[in-house]
Design a protein around this motif. Structure first.
Motif, short mmCIF file in Angstrom:
data_model
loop_
_atom_site.label_atom_id
_atom_site.label_comp_id
_atom_site.label_asym_id
_atom_site.label_seq_id
_atom_site.Cartn_x
_atom_site.Cartn_y
_atom_site.Cartn_z
N LEU A 68 0.83 -1.20 0.00
CA LEU A 68 0.00 0.00 0.00
C LEU A 68 0.86 1.25 0.00
CD1 LEU A 68 -2.78 1.41 0.34
CD2 LEU A 68 -2.48 1.17 2.81
N GLU A 69 1.91 1.23 0.78
CA GLU A 69 2.78 2.40 0.88
C GLU A 69 3.46 2.71 -0.45
OE1 GLU A 69 1.78 0.79 4.67
OE2 GLU A 69 2.78 -0.19 2.95
N HIS A 70 3.89 1.64 -1.15
CA HIS A 70 4.56 1.87 -2.43
C HIS A 70 3.57 2.42 -3.46
CE1 HIS A 70 7.31 1.27 -5.78
NE2 HIS A 70 6.30 0.70 -6.43
N VAL A 71 2.38 1.81 -3.55
CA VAL A 71 1.39 2.28 -4.51
C VAL A 71 1.03 3.74 -4.23
CG1 VAL A 71 -0.98 2.00 -5.33
CG2 VAL A 71 0.46 -0.01 -4.96
N GLN A 72 0.86 4.09 -2.96
CA GLN A 72 0.54 5.48 -2.61
C GLN A 72 1.66 6.42 -3.03
OE1 GLN A 72 -1.50 6.93 1.18
NE2 GLN A 72 0.65 7.35 1.65
N ALA A 73 2.91 6.03 -2.79
CA ALA A 73 4.04 6.88 -3.15
C ALA A 73 4.10 7.11 -4.66
CB ALA A 73 5.34 6.27 -2.65
N VAL A 74 3.90 6.04 -5.44
CA VAL A 74 3.95 6.17 -6.89
C VAL A 74 2.79 7.03 -7.39
CG1 VAL A 74 3.81 4.93 -9.09
CG2 VAL A 74 5.16 3.99 -7.21
N LEU A 75 1.60 6.80 -6.84
CA LEU A 75 0.43 7.57 -7.26
C LEU A 75 0.59 9.04 -6.91
CD1 LEU A 75 -2.35 7.65 -8.53
CD2 LEU A 75 -3.33 6.95 -6.33
N ARG A 76 1.15 9.33 -5.75
CA ARG A 76 1.37 10.73 -5.38
C ARG A 76 2.36 11.39 -6.34
NH1 ARG A 76 1.84 11.03 1.29
NH2 ARG A 76 -0.41 10.80 1.70
N ARG A 77 3.42 10.67 -6.67
CA ARG A 77 4.43 11.25 -7.57
C ARG A 77 3.86 11.49 -8.96
NH1 ARG A 77 7.85 7.65 -6.96
NH2 ARG A 77 7.76 6.47 -8.92
N ILE A 78 3.08 10.54 -9.47
CA ILE A 78 2.55 10.68 -10.82
C ILE A 78 1.42 11.70 -10.88
CG2 ILE A 78 1.28 9.46 -12.64
CD1 ILE A 78 2.91 6.99 -11.97
N SER A 79 0.54 11.67 -9.90
CA SER A 79 -0.62 12.57 -9.93
C SER A 79 -0.28 13.99 -9.48
CB SER A 79 -1.74 12.02 -9.04
OG SER A 79 -1.36 12.04 -7.67
N GLY A 80 0.84 14.14 -8.75
CA GLY A 80 1.19 15.47 -8.24
C GLY A 80 0.28 15.92 -7.12
N THR A 81 -0.34 14.95 -6.41
CA THR A 81 -1.23 15.26 -5.28
C THR A 81 -0.73 14.54 -4.03
OG1 THR A 81 -2.73 13.37 -5.54
CG2 THR A 81 -3.13 15.29 -6.94
N GLU A 82 -1.33 14.87 -2.92
CA GLU A 82 -1.03 14.18 -1.66
C GLU A 82 -2.16 13.23 -1.30
OE1 GLU A 82 1.80 14.22 0.25
OE2 GLU A 82 2.56 15.21 -1.55
N VAL A 83 -2.68 12.54 -2.31
CA VAL A 83 -3.79 11.61 -2.11
C VAL A 83 -3.39 10.54 -1.09
CG1 VAL A 83 -3.05 10.13 -4.03
CG2 VAL A 83 -5.44 10.12 -3.32
N THR A 84 -4.36 10.11 -0.28
CA THR A 84 -4.13 9.10 0.75
C THR A 84 -4.93 7.84 0.42
OG1 THR A 84 -3.78 10.77 2.46
CG2 THR A 84 -4.35 8.54 3.19
N LEU A 85 -4.23 6.70 0.38
CA LEU A 85 -4.87 5.41 0.17
C LEU A 85 -5.03 4.71 1.51
CD1 LEU A 85 -2.91 4.16 -2.99
CD2 LEU A 85 -4.92 5.66 -2.86
#
Length: 512
Positions: free
Chosen positions: A257-274
């Motif tokens: 979960l932590e890795h997916v969140q980190a990648v998604l934050r980097r790609i989306s440019g947001t601080e989204v929380t999973l």
């Protein structure tokens, strides 16, 4: 016991090939490494597969289309029932007809008059089904036809001679006159058989995930390109994303979960929380192809022969095309009536198709790169795809309607998929191909070609009938895979017809 054909891999390609071989009475054993064919990743949303025109036609011509596209009640891992979505895509007409690297083209822009030899058929409708549904339907058909399927037995090594192939698994040893590797991109058969596998290495790691999002408003919907990659949210929590890391994370470590969140934050440019990770898998754009599809008595089909990114979903359809092309040729070889070079035509016809698909995949990757150059190119492609000629071109490629094998012949229909002619009694050409034999369709009531066609016995079915729209033709010879081998607009040309029949069905009078 020695089997005529052993197939490694009980995915759709291996199962469909097994069914094709059984149509000719060939004994078939299918070996599958996994014990349980069910997998959450084969289900929606990750397992959904769009069916191209050739794939739809293949299922239709073998009487499988209703089984593939009918909704199916299945049990999930928790034991509860659900309905698998299948059939006409989204179960209703859609304006969007497809896409190239996420750039859509519309039905309204596609000029179908550019395809004069395509008549209305199920293949003129976009369809989709999830992978679990497809495999279930094909496994049921294969079992009904007498295919032996052994699960939990993966191929470990092989030895071949001039007469047969010895296949060693993790538990038993088997013998087959022929072996076909349909065991995926990491094919053991390909490696053990010494096939050369070359191509281009990955530029990205792709992720398909099902997550719960604590603050869903931070992410957009649809396909979104960013300065660091791309993500696509089809519905809340169902996300695909592309991280241009050279494929570094693909199958190298657990997906957390932590890795997916980190990648998604980097790609989306947001601080989204999973808040939860339900399903996850990775993939890349590695594009490789076997330099040969046959070595002695070992052949390759599907992902074992070619791999590329899943962009556009063409790999599944490409593999089914391999099976449809190979099945009748291998069966004719085993039965002893194959003309010289028939089995080799499998490679010569299918390899160029794979080359085009791999390049199509690479072109989409080039358009997706997170750079100003790619965004500039994307703008040009968007303008082109929004024109009538542009949309028609992309539809031809994505739908597979432009597929044509170089078979020679004087008529422009030769090498293309046979039109679904409707005879005066309502019978369609698709139904006439259900038994897997060739077809000589004579539109002349005088039956001028009947004596010629009879020379090949049950290898070529002869049907004499007028059609509601014969497209200006007087007669047509169709291979078992639905490809036109010969066509004529006049009730003559017996010599050319006989030559085409011998080229694909062997010498007349020779029984197998």
């Amino acid at each position: 016991m020695i089997y005529d054909v052993v197939i490694a891999g009980a995915g759709p390609v291996g199962l469909f090939l097994a069914c094709e071989l059984r149509l000719a009475g060939i004994s078939v054993l299918v070996l599958e490494q996994t014990e349980d064919p069910r997998s959450p990743l084969k289900r929606l949303p990750f397992g959904m597969r769009g069916l191209s025109a050739p794939a739809i036609e293949a299922f239709y011509r073998r009487g499988l289309l209703n089984d593939i596209t009918a909704p199916l009640r299945v049990k999930d891992d928790a034991g509860s029932s659900r309905t698998s979505i299948a059939g006409p895509e989204m179960q209703q007409p859609r304006r969007q007809a497809g896409h190239f690297a996420g750039i859509p083209f519309d039905y309204d822009n596609v000029d179908t008059s550019k395809w004069p030899y395509r008549l209305p058929s199920p293949a003129t409708t976009n369809m989709a089904a999830d992978m679990e549904h497809i495999e279930t339907a094909l496994a049921a058909r294969a079992s009904t036809m007498g295919v032996e399927i052994r699960r939990g037995l993966g191929v470990v090594d092989i030895d071949q001679s001039d007469e047969d192939v010895v296949i060693r698994t993790n538990g038993e040893t088997f013998r087959g006159r022929w072996l076909v590797g349909c065991d995926g991109g990491r094919s053991t058969v390909r490696k053990a058989g010494g096939f050369e596998f070359t191509g281009t290495d990955p530029e990205f790691t792709g992720y398909s995930v099902q997550v719960e999002i604590g603050d869903p408003g931070k992410l957009g919907s649809g396909r979104i390109y960013t300065p660091t990659g791309m993500y696509f949210q089809s519905r809340p929590g169902t996300i695909a994303m592309v991280d241009f890391d050279g494929g570094a994370f693909h199958r190298t470590q657990p997906i957390t979960l932590e890795h997916v969140q980190a990648v998604l934050r980097r790609i989306s440019g947001t601080e989204v929380t999973l808040t939860a990770l339900q399903l996850a898998t990775t993939w890349t754009d590695r594009a490789y192809q076997a330099k040969a599809y046959r070595k002695g008595r070992v052949l390759l089909a599907g992902d074992a022969a070619h791999i590329h990114s899943p962009l556009g979903g063409q790999g599944f359809n490409l593999g089914l095309g391999d099976a449809m092309n190979l099945g009748w040729k291998l069966a004719a070889t085993i039965r002893g009536h194959a003309p010289a070079g028939l089995l080799d035509s499998y490679s010569s016809e299918r390899q160029p198709v794979a080359v085009q698909v791999l390049d199509w995949s690479r072109a989409q990757v080039a358009l997706m790169r997170p750079s100003m150059h790619s965004r500039a190119l994307e703008a040009i492609i968007r303008d082109l795809i929004d024109t009538r000629d542009g949309a028609t071109y992309f539809a031809e490629r994505v739908w597979g309607v432009s597929l044509r094998y170089d078979l020679g012949g004087s008529h422009p229909l030769v090498g293309r998929s046979a039109p679904d002619f409707e005879l005066v009694d309502g019978t369609k050409l698709g139904a006439l191909l259900s038994k897997g034999s060739g077809l000589f369709l004579d539109f002349d009531a005088g039956r001028p070609f009947q004596a010629l066609a009879s020379g090949w016995g049950d290898r070529i079915a002869y049907v004499a009938s007028d059609a509601k729209d014969r497209l200006g033709l007087r007669a047509v010879l169709v291979r078992p895979d639905g490809v036109v081998a010969w066509a004529a607009e006049a009730a003559r040309g017996h010599e050319e017809a006989a030559k085409a029949a011998s080229q694909w069905f062997g010498e007349p009078g020779k029984m197998g």
